[in-house]
Design an enzyme around this catalytic site. Sequence first.
Site: not given
Ligand code: COA
Length: 334
Positions: A115, A258, A288
């Site tokens: 990215c 980004h 993204n």
């Molecule tokens: N729909 C519903 N529930 C979801 C889900 C989805 N698409 N994805 C994850 N969950 C659930 C998880 O399983 C977890 O459930 P649990 O508590 O029962 O285990 C819960 O939601 C929380 O998950 P978590 O990973 O803690 O969520 P978060 O608040 O960290 O959000 C992201 C997840 C991925 C949105 C966030 O971490 C993020 O944006 N990170 C950066 C990723 C990124 O930008 N990557 C590319 C960089 S170039």
Amino acid sequence: MSAAVGIALTGSGSATPSRTVSNDELSLWLDTSDGWIRSRTGIAARRVATLEDSLESLASQAAREAMDQAGWTPDQVELILLATSSPEDLFGSAPAVQAALGATNAVAFDLTAACSGFLFALITGAQYIRAGTYRRVLVVGADMLSRWVDWQDRRTCVLFGDGAGAMAMEAAPHGWEGLLAMAMETDGRRRHCLTLSHHTTPQNLHEQLQAGSGGFGSITMDGQEVYKFAVQQVPLVLTRVLQQAGITPEQLDWLLLHQANERILAAVAQRLGIPASKVLSNLQHYGNTSAATIPLMLHGAVSTGGIQPGHLIASSGFGAGLSWGAALLRWGVT
Ligand code: COA
């Protein structure tokens, strides 16, 4: 010694597949919801490549638009840099873009930095112009991560979409500078946070020779680690480039990050004291698109008249590697 050549950013272009997939459509097969995805990421829909689409054709379309906007003919292009992590040929997809444009005098090659790829390619292309090696460079960012996500993994597949964007960059008229400051960083110790790895399986050729074969798996990500990394490092690298150029956040017209997550955009802007009205975002529509996010967003804002010639833009890319970087840009020429 003669002074280094200045850079002018003179054209932009973009292309996306026509098929839109909404959050509601994802929940037809995934245990997810529009509410969850929107509130955690700001994404409402993404474009997904179908079997008729190709990365090389999207990249070529975006590049052609940028070239036309800059007013160049194909034979005037000297370098084409294609930032991508999802080429259609592991030997490089950039030569296909060169051929599609008819840019017979150009050299074309791929650059992979996930990215951060577009930003790294922009900085790389600028070095060739500064050194006097080339005068007209097309920088393209294109990715189709829909081909590389696990569509059953709700933690990753909801985030990504497909697309391409491009920028035309050339030696500037005397006294003009379109790239005021830049920085690039990687930390390979944290590469496990976001990967798309080759899975190697043994192939016994004869008793004393075992070679490897196999293929790439799908994207794996530690979402929380990537989130923390982005909100820590992006403000720092942006502050560094602003300081290099002696520019304050108040002087910026736009913040062009980004497009990974709306919450990351807001946190970075808040850390730098930049109002939400100056933060460019198209996450809602495209998600993204990896190496394509910055030029896709740039072209959108140029097309609607948001970004005007002379505007000052702070841009930052970040992602797998881990890699990140920033550039302070002045759009167009006035
Ligand atoms: N729909 C519903 N529930 C979801 C889900 C989805 N698409 N994805 C994850 N969950 C659930 C998880 O399983 C977890 O459930 P649990 O508590 O029962 O285990 C819960 O939601 C929380 O998950 P978590 O990973 O803690 O969520 P978060 O608040 O960290 O959000 C992201 C997840 C991925 C949105 C966030 O971490 C993020 O944006 N990170 C950066 C990723 C990124 O930008 N990557 C590319 C960089 S170039």
